[in-house]
Structure formats: structure tokens, C-alpha cells
Design a protein around this motif. Sequence first.
Motif, PDB file in Angstrom:
ATOM      1  N   VAL A 135      22.634   1.308  15.603  1.00  0.00           N
ATOM      2  CA  VAL A 135      21.104   1.668  15.974  1.00  0.00           C
ATOM      3  C   VAL A 135      20.764   0.268  16.285  1.00  0.00           C
ATOM      4  N   LEU A 167      19.327  11.203  15.498  1.00  0.00           N
ATOM      5  CA  LEU A 167      19.594   9.949  16.046  1.00  0.00           C
ATOM      6  C   LEU A 167      21.017  10.385  16.950  1.00  0.00           C
ATOM      7  N   PHE A 193      14.924   7.041  20.230  1.00  0.00           N
ATOM      8  CA  PHE A 193      15.981   6.290  19.954  1.00  0.00           C
ATOM      9  C   PHE A 193      16.851   6.161  21.229  1.00  0.00           C
ATOM     10  N   GLU A 203      11.722   2.880  10.341  1.00  0.00           N
ATOM     11  CA  GLU A 203      13.005   3.441  10.321  1.00  0.00           C
ATOM     12  C   GLU A 203      13.853   3.188   9.190  1.00  0.00           C
ATOM     13  N   VAL A 223      20.844   3.928  20.359  1.00  0.00           N
ATOM     14  CA  VAL A 223      21.816   4.476  19.461  1.00  0.00           C
ATOM     15  C   VAL A 223      23.348   4.491  20.425  1.00  0.00           C
TER      16      VAL A 223
END
Length: 698
Positions: free
Chosen positions: A89, A60, A71, A96, A75
Motif C-alpha cells: 500500500v 484493500l 485505495f 490507515e 494498492v
Amino acid sequence: STEVPRSLIAWRGACLSIPCRYKPCLLFTRSSSKPTIEYLAWYLNPVFDPEKKEFTGTVLYKHNASIDPAFHGRVRFLGDLQRDCSLQVSDLQANETGKYGLRLIVSHPRKKQKIKWLSEISVNVMDSPPAPQIQAPNDFRESIPARVVCLIGYHCPDYPINLTWVGLDHGTPEYATRSADGSGLTNNTLSFTPTWQDHGANLTCQLSTLDGIQHSESTVVLDVKFAPRNVLLNVTPNQTIEEGVRLMLSCMSQDSNPPVSKYQLYKDGQLLQEGQTLEFEAKGDEHTGSYHCEASNEIYTVSSPKLRIDIQYAPKDARVELMTDSQIEEGTTVVLRCSCKAQPSASNYTWYRNRQRVLAQTQEELRFDEIRPDQFGSYYCEPQNSIGESKSPAIMVDIQYGPKDVRLTLENPQRILEGDLVTLNCSVGSSNPPVTKYTWYKDDTQYKETLENILTFPATEEQSGDYSCEAENDLCSFAPFNLGSFYSPDAPKDAHVELVPDSWIEEGTTVVLRCSCRAQPSASSYTWYRNGQRMQAQTQEELRFNEIHPDQSGSYQCEPQNSIGESESPAVMIDVQIILNAPQRILEGDLVMLNCSVGNSNPPVTKYTWYKDDRQYKETRENTLTFPATDEQTGDYSCRAENMVSFRQSLSLSVNVLCKYYRRNHFVLLPQNFYSIGAFQRETKIRFSPIRKMICLS
């Protein structure tokens, strides 16, 4: 290693904000060498690889590295490498859901190996917003403030939510919404004071997004405990009835939660019975009174309003009460009250004295503001109401008074000579009760008590004075009579001065001189002399020195005067002593200081002469003498203070120097029961058996 919540909730399309902070104990120290974060990464569902000894998973965020393409743009690392490691996020997807892990590797200059750890958070991504959780007490109590909390494990500034309370329509509830960044929770606290109307109400907390599209809610049913309401006491057939009618009392309550568990019935504040109903036959004043009931549950006990039940009957138990003391004295206020039991209350009263009606007296009370002896007699009353009347027993009113017309007469001729027999007569005109004692006074002081009204005594000089008598029953009467003097007036004689204290006088103490004499009439003024000189403004019987000084020493005498003449007393000497101070306990080798204290001197003292055993020892300008304590210094010391005018000598003070140790052939106590013989230079030791007593010779 880090501070993060254990679990968080989110839903599809919302955002996830993970609060994270480094623990200060690992990353912040007071030393100059600080640890350094070499590696920081956030993973979705991290897995540990035992061969590589490293974690792998969907990246992430990684410091200074690329992340998973799925992502990109969603993020944001909200922290830094100092204190904060938070992550956000956006636009979450259902797949997820899982474990979110923070991987940290830290190196420290003082440690060879690197420190590694992983912090995990469980995240549940749902299809829609979950129902919020309501935290509420199991039950509520009326009038007691309460708090209800609506919360959800979600917080994201970029995708905020609202928590709203619905279902409380009265009062002024207070709302407090708070998003706790450290815990990742959003909550709304409702504070209110429940009432009985809230019992059974649905209280709902609604979760909604800003766009108003998605929402969820949770509901609790309020269980409000409240005391019995509208408690009433019913009376059948009526509150006012005549004797013999049956009455029924019933206690009722409109509502309560929980239900009423106990009923109690009361009359005039006293418990009649436990139960909801009571039935009885009305009997006169026995059942007349104030009634109420109480309904109780586990919350509270509620009383009904009071009801007055009147059972009507004619007056009975009539009696006359004396409202003042039982002993009635002439001239005092006397009140007679006619009391009875009646329903309705008596409205008219008839009074009788010695069986004769007392006219114009129809009130409950018969009042005498200043009663007279001729108003004594037998009294009774008759109270009446609308039903009938009653007659009271009679009481006797006896009016007492003190001895009247008390006179003190001298049965002798007016001129009384020494040796004559004096006869005094204390006569009384009348008294109720009779006189029981005669008290005689001489010069306002009690002289004698007799049962007879005659007092006789031989005439002497000591018996001369003013006489009076007092004739007593339960009251008393005072008749003064001035008997006068047995002898012709004379000037003061036997004058003398009394000195207090009459012995040792130290400066600074209180000294009183009192001038005493015999005189007829008594002395009215006094003249004081010191060393033969008259002291101005001193005319009282006493001459007082609160803090006497040595310069007030001298010869004092007084001269009392009356209307006939005066008399001069012999002189009394006052010698104010100088104080010599010294320590109370002096050991050999101590430094001794003697202090020659002088209260006052004009001109000041110029020389102090010291004496030991009545021989001159030393002369100094200071009032202190200092010397080391030895055997030779033991003796009697005194001092003399001198100025240009005169001198004054102190009394002797004994100085006794006590032995501290022995210098010659003596025994000296050593540890473990050893004693040494001879001079200290010779350490010859001899062992003795334990001793019980030791004598010290100096």
C-alpha cells in the motif's frame, strides 16, 4: 494457514509492504488432486458478521473484484494463487492504522466443507518515521569483537530508507544492511572491536528517507569494560641504595573500568603482600631482586614492568664449589668455582693451593682441562668488589686414578704339561684408591674373582686358552696375556650333525643341521654331503632349510676342517612327511573329506592310494577322499602319493565318528524329561523323574 509478520510500522506518506506466503502443508500436496483458492481478499480493520458468517471491512484487495475507492491506485497485490500472498500500500495516511486481514477460502476435492481462515497483521501508521531500535549487549569488553544491530519493523521497495551509524570514529567497523522480505524488517548490523577509548562514547543509528526530508535516530552510550591501564611500580628513594636505607614501593594505575579491585606486590616472582604500597628497611641480599606489581579488576590482571632493586654490600658467604663429579679422576676436566653473595658482583678473585697463591688466576673459575695426580691439595678463594672482600673455607681436591702398570705374568716355565700347577700373577704398579678385587678372564669370558693377585689351577685340556686379568678399585685396568694351548695342535675329531627339530619333520617347516666337533685350532670351514654327494656352495657350520620339501629328504653328513686336517661325521636321515588333514570333530551323518597334502613333485602325482586300518581302501586321481560318516567308517587312515619316479607314504590319521542319535533300542532325550524306548516307529512314552547324568553308548 499463512506466514505473515505479527506487526509492522510505517508513517504518513510512506508505503507499507506486507510479506505473506501460503503454508506449504495446506496448499501443496503430492496427490494429483490439489486444493483450490476460491476467495482471497485483504481488509483494513475486518469485522466478523455472525449472521452472515462472513468478514466485512474496508476492502484493500479482492481477487477478481473491486476495492475501496480510497485505495485506488495505491494498492498492489504482489502475490499469486500459488505461493505468495504479499500486499503493498503506497502513500499511507494516518487514519490507515489498524488491523490488516487476509481472508482465504479454499476448497479441496476430497473434502466436503470449504476451509476458511483470516490472518491479521497489526500496522501502526505514524506521523513521522519512528526511532529505530538498537539491540546491543549490556556491556562491551575491550578487544572482544562485538555486534550492534539497528532495526525497524518497516520494509517497502517503493519507499526505501537508510539506516546509518554515527559516533564510532576509530578502527575499521563493518556495516551490513539487510532488508528481510520474510519478516518485514530493515536492519543494519555494525561489527567492531571495542577499545578503552570507546568507553562512554555515544553510538547513534539514524533513519533517513531517500529525499533526506524525514529522519529519526536512537542513541546508546557504550559501556566498555577494560583492564587497568599503564600499571607502574614506583620506588622511593632510588633503585640502587646501600644497606639500612628505607624503601617505599607503590603500585599505580592510570585508568580502568571497573575500578581496580586488588593490588599485589612481587619480588622475584614470589608474592610479597596484597596492597598498593609497601615500606621496609633494606637489608643486604635479602631485598635485592626483581620487583613488579599487578593491578586487577573483573576484566583482567595487568602486570607492571619489572624493576631491579640493588642493595649494595661486600662479598659474604664465599665458598668453593666443585663443578664436576665429587670423585675426580686423572685426566678429566675439573672446574672449581668461587661463589659468594655480593652487590655489586665480585670483580676479582684470588686463588690459593695449600696456602700458596695460584699465580695468574683471577677469574671466578679455576679450570684444569686434564688434571694430574700432583695437582691434588687444599684450595680456597678470596672474592672482592668495590666495597670489600671475603675468604672462603678450603676444600680438598683428591685425584683418583685406576691401577697403573698392570701386568699379567706366568710364573711357570713356558712349556706346560698336563698335571702341572699353573700360577698367574696380576701385578699393579700403583692405584688410588687401592685395588679391592681381581677379575680373571679365560677366552674373553669371566672365569673367577679373587681378592689376591695370584691365580693357581692344575693344567688340564679344559684349562687351555687365552687368559687376562682386571685389577679394580673404583676404576679398572685391563691387561691381556695369551697363555696359549696346553697341548699340541690337532685335527677335528668327534664330528657329528645336530638336527633341529630332532623328531617329526613336516613339509614347509624350518629345519637346521649344525656340524659340531672338537678341534685345536677351531674348524675354519665345513663341507656338506647329501646321499654321498657333495653340496656345492655350502661351507658354513649350519645348513638351513626355511621351508623344507619332501624332495629334500635324504642322508646328510658334514666334514669340518682346520689347518691340521678334517673329520667326517656319521650320516643323519631327514624324512619329510606328507600331511594328511581331516576335520577334528566328526558326527554320524556328516560328510567327511580327507586331504592328502603333497608339497612338491616332479613329475606331478598321478595316483593316490588310500588305506584304512593298514588295508588298501581306494585309489583316486585326486588328493581328496570323501565319504559319509558312519560307525563302520571309524578307523586309522593313511595315503600314498605316486608319480612315475617313486612314491611316498603319509602317517596314519585316526577318524572317530561320534554318535548323533540312536537308531535301535536306546534312550532318546525328549522335552519335559520324557524318554522313548524301542524303534522310532513306536512312540511309546514313559515318564521318568529328572536325571542328573546321562551316559551315551555308541
